[in-house]
Design an enzyme around this catalytic site. Structure first.
Site, PDB file in Angstrom:
ATOM      1  N   LYS A 116      -3.333   4.493 -21.816  1.00 51.36           N
ATOM      2  CA  LYS A 116      -4.375   5.122 -20.968  1.00 51.36           C
ATOM      3  C   LYS A 116      -3.909   4.985 -19.529  1.00 51.36           C
ATOM      4  CE  LYS A 116      -9.064   5.114 -21.593  1.00 51.36           C
ATOM      5  NZ  LYS A 116      -9.442   6.477 -21.972  1.00 51.36           N
TER       6      LYS A 116
HETATM    7  C1  LIG Z   1      -7.278  11.127 -24.248  1.00 55.58           C
HETATM    8  C2  LIG Z   1      -8.264  10.349 -25.043  1.00 55.58           C
HETATM    9  N1  LIG Z   1      -8.272  10.495 -26.385  1.00 55.58           N
HETATM   10  C3  LIG Z   1      -9.144   9.821 -27.160  1.00 55.58           C
HETATM   11  C4  LIG Z   1     -10.080   8.945 -26.612  1.00 55.58           C
HETATM   12  C5  LIG Z   1     -11.005   8.182 -27.501  1.00 55.58           C
HETATM   13  O1  LIG Z   1     -10.584   6.831 -27.587  1.00 55.58           O
HETATM   14  P1  LIG Z   1     -11.625   5.667 -27.841  1.00 55.58           P
HETATM   15  O2  LIG Z   1     -12.289   5.973 -29.105  1.00 55.58           O
HETATM   16  O3  LIG Z   1     -10.797   4.425 -27.924  1.00 55.58           O
HETATM   17  O4  LIG Z   1     -12.554   5.652 -26.688  1.00 55.58           O
HETATM   18  C6  LIG Z   1     -10.117   8.795 -25.216  1.00 55.58           C
HETATM   19  C7  LIG Z   1     -11.100   7.903 -24.603  1.00 55.58           C
HETATM   20  O5  LIG Z   1     -10.792   6.820 -24.199  1.00 55.58           O
HETATM   21  C8  LIG Z   1      -9.180   9.482 -24.424  1.00 55.58           C
HETATM   22  O6  LIG Z   1      -9.180   9.340 -23.089  1.00 55.58           O
END
Ligand SMILES: Cc1ncc(COP(=O)(O)O)c(C=O)c1O
Length: 312
Positions: A157
């Site tokens: 991230k």
């Molecule tokens: C690009 C992206 N994909 C998927 C997710 C979903 O991930 P999570 O379920 O860990 O929040 C997020 C959110 O954090 C994201 O930014």
């Protein structure tokens, strides 16, 4: 959006107004930061705020730091304890969103990752819904492409990478859609702008594999476990073709912010019956109960905030 009262900043909890950085800060200039998005859910019956899977979020956060060569001496437990202390001080009695952020703090000119100082900050804000139409979203297939692992890894991230997300989201919203699904360089579906995706075809739940340039979502993992254990569904991780969403029975997105959001239309084509499907509805309900600590079997995922305080 309401601002936080406090932030964890430079090793201590300070008033939010004191958590400031200089304009020359490396991360601000070059996007060299990594973050997490964690949610806390207020449980009215127990008068408790439960943070959902914080140690798993911090595990992924520390992996993002590792990918970015960011030096630090934090571990999952230490970060969780800081988060608990911060939220206790804020005293939230409603659903919240928590943002841990690590950033390259040097005030210098020069693009690189190595030999830089990492700072970690955490703050929280009250939070409700992320996708406003979460029971019947109309999505488009974005004309933008997802970043490839050899460009900026989607499994991290990374703050700079979210410019890709911003392009995808802005164009989708301005065109009147609720969200967009983005394709890989090879034309397969990767994910939403900030959500993982699932389709239901012939009774099987299918989601793109971690090697298809997705964020390894914690909600994705939670939903895969709930689908298998509570609904007895077969869950496959395989690449998804664009036209499969035109003929699938159900389609939904998952994410800490989006939770389980039903997709009922893709580029003006109805998904299945055109209404939220029964499996999506069940997973939405299950997820809603699990995050609020209402299912004993999954209480290990709920970290209480106020339990450890003398006075509630
Ligand atoms: C690009 C992206 N994909 C998927 C997710 C979903 O991930 P999570 O379920 O860990 O929040 C997020 C959110 O954090 C994201 O930014």
């Amino acid at each position: 959006m309401q601002l936080p009262n406090y932030a964890y900043f430079k090793g201590e909890i300070v008033p939010y107004a004191d958590a400031k950085i200089g304009v020359m800060t490396h991360a601000l200039n070059y996007g060299t930061g990594v973050f997490a998005g964690v949610r806390g859910y207020w449980n009215e019956e127990e008068e408790e705020l439960f943070i959902f899977r914080p140690r798993d979020h911090f595990h992924r956060f520390l992996n993002s730091l590792k990918m970015m060569v960011m030096k630090n001496d934090f571990d999952e437990e230490k970060l969780t304890q800081i988060l608990i202390e911060l939220i206790q001080k804020e005293g939230h009695r409603q659903d919240v969103y928590i943002r841990p952020l690590a950033y390259m703090a040097d005030e210098i000119i020069g693009v690189k990752l190595h030999d830089l100082q990492t700072e970690v900050t955490i703050f929280s804000v009250p939070f409700d819904r992320y996708v406003s139409n979460d029971t019947g979203a109309h999505v488009t297939i974005s004309s933008w492409r997802r970043l490839d692992d050899n460009m900026i890894p989607a499994r991290g991230k990374i703050t700079g990478a979210y410019v890709n997300t911003a392009f995808i989201k802005t164009d989708a919203l301005r065109a009147g859609f609720d969200e967009a699904i983005v394709l890989n360089q090879d034309g397969h579906l990767s994910e939403g702008s900030a959500e993982n995706i699932f389709i239901l075809r012939d009774g099987k739940l299918i989601t793109p594999p971690v090697s298809d340039n997705i964020l390894e979502g914690i909600t994705r993992n939670t939903v895969m476990i709930l689908a298998r254990e509570e609904l007895g569904l077969e869950v496959l991780e395989r690449s998804i073709d664009r036209t499969e969403v035109y003929i699938c029975d159900e389609f939904f997105m998952t994410g800490t912010a989006a939770q389980v959001t039903a997709i009922t239309k893709v580029d003006f084509r109805p998904v299945g019956s055109g209404e939220m499907g029964p499996i999506t509805a069940k997973l939405r309900d299950l997820y809603g109960d699990v995050v609020r600590g209402r299912l004993k079997k999954y209480r290990k995922w709920n970290t209480p905030i106020y339990e450890k305080m003398l006075v509630k």
